[in-house]
Design a protein around this motif. Structure first.
Motif, short mmCIF file in Angstrom:
data_model
loop_
_atom_site.label_atom_id
_atom_site.label_comp_id
_atom_site.label_asym_id
_atom_site.label_seq_id
_atom_site.Cartn_x
_atom_site.Cartn_y
_atom_site.Cartn_z
N ARG A 54 42.42 32.06 44.42
CA ARG A 54 43.07 33.33 44.74
C ARG A 54 42.96 33.66 46.23
O ARG A 54 43.92 34.05 46.88
CB ARG A 54 42.48 34.45 43.89
N ILE A 92 39.35 37.85 36.94
CA ILE A 92 39.58 37.41 38.31
C ILE A 92 38.81 38.35 39.23
O ILE A 92 38.95 39.57 39.15
CB ILE A 92 41.08 37.44 38.66
N PRO A 103 40.01 40.67 45.26
CA PRO A 103 40.63 39.88 46.35
C PRO A 103 39.95 40.13 47.69
O PRO A 103 39.16 41.05 47.85
CB PRO A 103 42.08 40.39 46.37
#
Length: 149
Positions: A21, A69, A72
């Motif tokens: 990512r 996930i 970020p």
């Protein structure tokens, strides 16, 4: 599957997903830097493949790896500093993944687990390449970027 190996598989799966990512984010964020954009895109594909292969191996032993996930990369600061920040974060993530691959290699050898050893042998060299690339980019870009601010 031993609890210790399962723990490292989970950590490495999360790490590979995060690195994929983050590499994709850096590629998009720094699209004007052609080498960053193209190489980071290719390296992200490696990490996605590593995560998939880890999940397949774990599933074969009845272990489900976390699909969450991680957060970020933050998007703040001037472009030059942001690029160096992103490269630093990518390098540290690749370093952590490399250590986890090495731990799995040692466990695979000790337990004579050929499936795990085969996975490590296929994936760890690519992680080492990700590590060398991020290190090279920092060395090449930091003098110019830091002295231009």
């Amino acid at each position: 599957m031993k609890d210790g190996i399962a723990h490292i598989l989970r950590a490495l799966h999360r790490g590979e997903r995060r690195l994929a990512r983050d590499l994709s984010t850096a590629a998009e964020r720094h699209a004007e830097e052609h080498e960053i954009h193209h190489v980071a895109t290719d390296l992200a594909a490696w990490s996605r493949e590593h995560a998939e292969r880890l999940a397949e191996l774990a599933a074969g032993d009845g272990l489900r790896l976390d699909d969450d996930i991680p957060e970020p990369l933050p998007a703040d600061g001037p472009g030059a500093l942001l690029l160096l920040h992103d490269l630093r974060a990518l390098h540290l993530a690749a370093t952590e993944n490399s250590l986890h691959w090495e731990m799995l290699a040692q466990a695979a050898q000790a337990s004579r687990d050929e499936r795990l050893l085969s996975l490590v042998s296929a994936c760890h060299p690519q992680t080492l390449r990700q590590l060398r690339w991020s290190d090279t980019m920092v060395k090449q870009l930091s003098p110019q970027l830091l002295t231009s601010l």
